[in-house]
Motif scaffolding. Structure first.
Motif, PDB file in Angstrom:
ATOM      1  N   GLY A  50       4.810 -39.666  25.979  1.00 45.81           N
ATOM      2  CA  GLY A  50       5.126 -38.474  26.389  1.00 45.81           C
ATOM      3  C   GLY A  50       6.102 -38.135  27.527  1.00 45.81           C
ATOM      4  O   GLY A  50       6.375 -37.266  27.773  1.00 45.81           O
ATOM      5  N   GLY A  52       9.346 -37.977  26.742  1.00 45.02           N
ATOM      6  CA  GLY A  52      10.186 -37.274  25.894  1.00 45.02           C
ATOM      7  C   GLY A  52      11.304 -37.537  25.004  1.00 45.02           C
ATOM      8  O   GLY A  52      12.412 -37.315  24.782  1.00 45.02           O
ATOM      9  N   LYS A  53      10.832 -38.861  24.551  1.00 49.97           N
ATOM     10  CA  LYS A  53      11.562 -39.415  23.446  1.00 49.97           C
ATOM     11  C   LYS A  53      11.921 -38.448  22.186  1.00 49.97           C
ATOM     12  O   LYS A  53      13.138 -38.170  21.589  1.00 49.97           O
ATOM     13  CB  LYS A  53      10.908 -40.548  22.808  1.00 49.97           C
ATOM     14  CG  LYS A  53      10.644 -41.755  24.064  1.00 49.97           C
ATOM     15  CD  LYS A  53       9.929 -43.033  23.317  1.00 49.97           C
ATOM     16  CE  LYS A  53       8.399 -42.599  22.909  1.00 49.97           C
ATOM     17  NZ  LYS A  53       7.663 -42.374  24.002  1.00 49.97           N
ATOM     18  N   THR A  54      10.796 -37.913  21.767  1.00 49.13           N
ATOM     19  CA  THR A  54      10.866 -37.124  20.564  1.00 49.13           C
ATOM     20  C   THR A  54      11.613 -35.933  20.774  1.00 49.13           C
ATOM     21  O   THR A  54      12.639 -35.408  20.024  1.00 49.13           O
ATOM     22  CB  THR A  54       9.279 -36.594  20.148  1.00 49.13           C
ATOM     23  OG1 THR A  54       8.687 -37.754  19.953  1.00 49.13           O
ATOM     24  CG2 THR A  54       9.532 -36.054  18.723  1.00 49.13           C
ATOM     25  N   THR A  55      11.352 -35.387  22.233  1.00 49.58           N
ATOM     26  CA  THR A  55      12.214 -34.197  22.549  1.00 49.58           C
ATOM     27  C   THR A  55      13.814 -34.431  22.471  1.00 49.58           C
ATOM     28  O   THR A  55      14.536 -33.736  21.810  1.00 49.58           O
ATOM     29  CB  THR A  55      11.845 -33.725  24.050  1.00 49.58           C
ATOM     30  OG1 THR A  55      10.427 -33.625  23.979  1.00 49.58           O
ATOM     31  CG2 THR A  55      12.553 -32.268  24.287  1.00 49.58           C
ATOM     32  N   LYS A  84       6.175 -32.594  15.546  1.00 48.58           N
ATOM     33  CA  LYS A  84       7.594 -31.918  16.032  1.00 48.58           C
ATOM     34  C   LYS A  84       8.729 -32.240  15.097  1.00 48.58           C
ATOM     35  O   LYS A  84       9.597 -31.520  14.783  1.00 48.58           O
ATOM     36  CB  LYS A  84       7.885 -32.587  17.306  1.00 48.58           C
ATOM     37  CG  LYS A  84       7.576 -31.842  18.558  1.00 48.58           C
ATOM     38  CD  LYS A  84       7.770 -32.165  19.990  1.00 48.58           C
ATOM     39  CE  LYS A  84       6.546 -32.541  20.577  1.00 48.58           C
ATOM     40  NZ  LYS A  84       6.288 -33.805  21.117  1.00 48.58           N
ATOM     41  N   ASP A 204      12.296 -30.964  36.050  1.00 52.32           N
ATOM     42  CA  ASP A 204      11.965 -29.609  36.468  1.00 52.32           C
ATOM     43  C   ASP A 204      10.579 -29.437  37.152  1.00 52.32           C
ATOM     44  O   ASP A 204       9.935 -28.713  37.820  1.00 52.32           O
ATOM     45  CB  ASP A 204      11.872 -28.592  35.123  1.00 52.32           C
ATOM     46  CG  ASP A 204      11.111 -28.886  34.074  1.00 52.32           C
ATOM     47  OD1 ASP A 204      11.333 -30.438  33.641  1.00 52.32           O
ATOM     48  OD2 ASP A 204      10.338 -28.371  33.314  1.00 52.32           O
ATOM     49  N   ARG A 232      14.138 -31.527  29.490  1.00 51.14           N
ATOM     50  CA  ARG A 232      14.041 -31.489  28.048  1.00 51.14           C
ATOM     51  C   ARG A 232      15.096 -32.314  27.356  1.00 51.14           C
ATOM     52  O   ARG A 232      15.412 -31.857  26.223  1.00 51.14           O
ATOM     53  CB  ARG A 232      14.300 -29.920  27.208  1.00 51.14           C
ATOM     54  CG  ARG A 232      13.489 -28.891  28.061  1.00 51.14           C
ATOM     55  CD  ARG A 232      12.313 -28.349  27.288  1.00 51.14           C
ATOM     56  NE  ARG A 232      11.308 -27.908  27.880  1.00 51.14           N
ATOM     57  CZ  ARG A 232       9.829 -28.078  27.756  1.00 51.14           C
ATOM     58  NH1 ARG A 232       9.658 -28.732  26.661  1.00 51.14           N
ATOM     59  NH2 ARG A 232       8.912 -27.668  28.421  1.00 51.14           N
TER      60      ARG A 232
HETATM   61  N1  LIG Z   1       8.317 -29.372  31.712  1.00 49.57           N
HETATM   62  C1  LIG Z   1       8.883 -30.264  30.819  1.00 49.57           C
HETATM   63  N2  LIG Z   1       8.209 -30.822  29.720  1.00 49.57           N
HETATM   64  C2  LIG Z   1       8.846 -31.662  28.754  1.00 49.57           C
HETATM   65  C3  LIG Z   1      10.234 -31.756  28.957  1.00 49.57           C
HETATM   66  N3  LIG Z   1      10.730 -32.784  28.033  1.00 49.57           N
HETATM   67  C4  LIG Z   1       9.474 -32.710  27.054  1.00 49.57           C
HETATM   68  N4  LIG Z   1       8.640 -32.284  27.824  1.00 49.57           N
HETATM   69  C5  LIG Z   1       7.295 -31.991  27.122  1.00 49.57           C
HETATM   70  O1  LIG Z   1       6.565 -33.267  27.280  1.00 49.57           O
HETATM   71  C6  LIG Z   1       5.599 -33.404  26.205  1.00 49.57           C
HETATM   72  C7  LIG Z   1       5.887 -34.667  25.714  1.00 49.57           C
HETATM   73  O2  LIG Z   1       7.247 -34.813  25.019  1.00 49.57           O
HETATM   74  P1  LIG Z   1       7.737 -35.910  23.815  1.00 49.57           P
HETATM   75  O3  LIG Z   1       9.121 -35.549  23.701  1.00 49.57           O
HETATM   76  O4  LIG Z   1       6.728 -35.560  22.807  1.00 49.57           O
HETATM   77  O5  LIG Z   1       7.377 -37.194  24.504  1.00 49.57           O
HETATM   78  P2  LIG Z   1       7.422 -38.602  23.530  1.00 49.57           P
HETATM   79  O6  LIG Z   1       7.886 -39.528  24.562  1.00 49.57           O
HETATM   80  O7  LIG Z   1       8.083 -38.307  22.462  1.00 49.57           O
HETATM   81  O8  LIG Z   1       5.758 -38.826  23.414  1.00 49.57           O
HETATM   82  P3  LIG Z   1       5.015 -39.785  22.525  1.00 49.57           P
HETATM   83  O9  LIG Z   1       5.731 -39.791  21.243  1.00 49.57           O
HETATM   84  O10 LIG Z   1       3.678 -39.366  22.625  1.00 49.57           O
HETATM   85  O11 LIG Z   1       5.044 -41.260  22.874  1.00 49.57           O
HETATM   86  C8  LIG Z   1       5.817 -32.412  25.102  1.00 49.57           C
HETATM   87  O12 LIG Z   1       4.891 -31.476  25.227  1.00 49.57           O
HETATM   88  C9  LIG Z   1       7.388 -31.667  25.668  1.00 49.57           C
HETATM   89  O13 LIG Z   1       7.493 -30.369  25.262  1.00 49.57           O
HETATM   90  C10 LIG Z   1      10.923 -31.523  30.376  1.00 49.57           C
HETATM   91  O14 LIG Z   1      12.042 -31.679  30.646  1.00 49.57           O
HETATM   92  N5  LIG Z   1      10.117 -30.657  31.098  1.00 49.57           N
END
Ligand SMILES: Nc1nc2c(ncn2[C@@H]2O[C@H](COP(=O)(O)OP(=O)(O)OP(=O)(O)O)[C@@H](O)[C@H]2O)c(=O)[nH]1
Length: 382
Positions: A50, A52-55, A84, A204, A232
């Motif tokens: 969670g 933000g890797k996928t983001t 995503k 944020d 993000r």
């Molecule tokens: N408030 C906020 N939310 C964010 C930000 N970046 C990402 N998110 C949210 O955080 C959540 C997790 O982001 P992902 O990009 O899926 O994280 P990940 O690391 O890929 O997660 P996994 O694949 O589960 O390991 C999503 O709901 C995003 O929309 C940010 O800068 N601020």
């Protein structure tokens, strides 16, 4: 290993030769053997669940840029990555095939560690000039990074450019300070320790004081990596790509960089720290190998209380007797590599060995003593 289903061969688009100029712009390693195209850089994106890797990857996939990037998304973690990536793909269909996106990027979602996807991708050589590989939130990126060293066939097509670790600004502190049973290092800490670039994301959601705290914790673990702060996961691509963190091209910049790395201090009893030291003089390849192998393989180098030192990441610039060029040492877990750089020792340069180690139970004074002892040992005898 590269052989893949011949049935699909016919459907394969014609290979587009990569122009030399493209490669230069892409910062390719520049090692061209006759009959071989240049190697493609791979960046590993890691970070806790969670963070933000996928983001970050989605940002790269949707943003307009001139790069032809192939992205491998890992669908572990309740399929969030997949969902995503599907949002970007047309029609919302599941895909395991490579999908070509409007901005010229290629994307593929996989269930395993991505090695197969890379092999598969190499059949499309010429359609991309960069690979981003997302590891699952719980993966040890060191294991993935090691593949590029161990797998010689893979290593002839691609090279590891760097490890990028995304840290959750809000929960990172908690992830990084969580103690594991059985004295294990927690995954979040390992990911930060191995990184060449650390992105503190979701700023944020936190105050300035909290940001300071997480930044300090991250720095206390890894004194070497560059740290960026984002929302993000919006980063300048130039900050993420072409880090050359593992190859000899980094010779000159590494020398400058290593001079400024400071030994960090523990924030928890058994936490990971960065230790740096410099020893003047020459070593030999044999002695250097012995020092590293005792440390990484034999685990015979111990701290004051008798605990074996545990190295996660090792980097250094060393001076080998009778060699005019500086030599880089790179280590990830128990794997390491020595590579000659393009940088010459100048006549009036003081020959030195500068090492940076990230790990646990590291004691700078003991490391220095052991290094000096190994360094002189066989030279005196010879
Ligand atoms: N408030 C906020 N939310 C964010 C930000 N970046 C990402 N998110 C949210 O955080 C959540 C997790 O982001 P992902 O990009 O899926 O994280 P990940 O690391 O890929 O997660 P996994 O694949 O589960 O390991 C999503 O709901 C995003 O929309 C940010 O800068 N601020």
């Amino acid at each position: 290993m590269m052989a893949q289903a011949p049935v699909e061969e016919e459907d394969c688009p014609e290979l587009i030769p990569i122009e030399d100029q493209d490669q230069q712009e892409a910062g390719g390693k520049g090692e061209v053997e006759p009959g071989h195209s240049l190697k493609i850089p791979v960046t590993i994106i890691t970070g806790y669940l969670g963070a933000g890797k996928t983001t970050l990857l989605n940002y790269i996939l949707t943003e307009q840029h001139s790069k032809r990037i192939a992205v491998i998304l890992n669908e572990f973690g309740e399929g969030s990555a997949l969902e995503k990536s599907l949002a970007i793909s047309q029609g919302g269909e599941l895909y395991e095939e490579w999908l070509e996106l409007r901005n010229g990027c290629l994307c593929c979602s996989v269930k395993d560690n991505g090695l197969k996807a890379i092999e598969n991708l190499m059949q499309k050589k010429g359609k991309f000039d960069y690979i981003l590989l997302e590891t699952t939130g719980l993966a040890d990126p060191g294991a993935v990074a090691s593949m590029f060293w161990v797998d010689a066939e893979l290593g002839s097509d691609i090279y590891l450019d760097g490890i990028v670790s995304v840290v959750d600004a809000k929960y990172g502190q908690q992830h990084l300070t969580e103690e594991k049973p059985d004295d294990l290092i927690n995954e979040a800490t390992r990911q930060v320790a191995l990184a060449d670039l650390i992105i503190i994301n979701k700023t944020d959601l936190i105050s300035q004081e909290e940001l300071y705290k997480i930044r300090t914790t991250v720095r206390s673990i890894n004194g070497l990596a560059k740290i960026l702060e984002t929302q993000r996961s919006r980063v300048d691509l130039a900050e993420v790509l072409d880090l050359h963190a593992f190859d000899s091209l980094s010779g000159k910049s590494l020398q400058k960089k290593l001079q400024h790395v400071q030994t960090t201090h523990r924030h928890l009893d058994k936490s990971i720290v960065t230790v740096t030291f410099e020893i003047v003089g020459n070593t030999t390849e044999e002695n250097l190998n012995e020092f590293i192998q005792n440390l990484l393989w034999e685990r015979s180098v111990k701290d004051k209380t008798g605990n074996p030192m545990e190295v996660i990441r090792l980097k250094g610039l060393v001076s080998i007797k009778d060699r005019s060029h500086q030599v880089i040492v790179q280590g990830v877990h128990e794997l390491y590599d020595l590579e000659e750089t393009m940088v010459n020792w100048k006549e009036d340069d003081e020959r030195t060995n500068r090492l940076v180690l990230i790990g646990r139970n590291l004691d700078k004074d003991i490391l220095k003593e052991v290094f000096i002892a190994t360094m002189t040992e066989k030279q005196e005898n010879s």
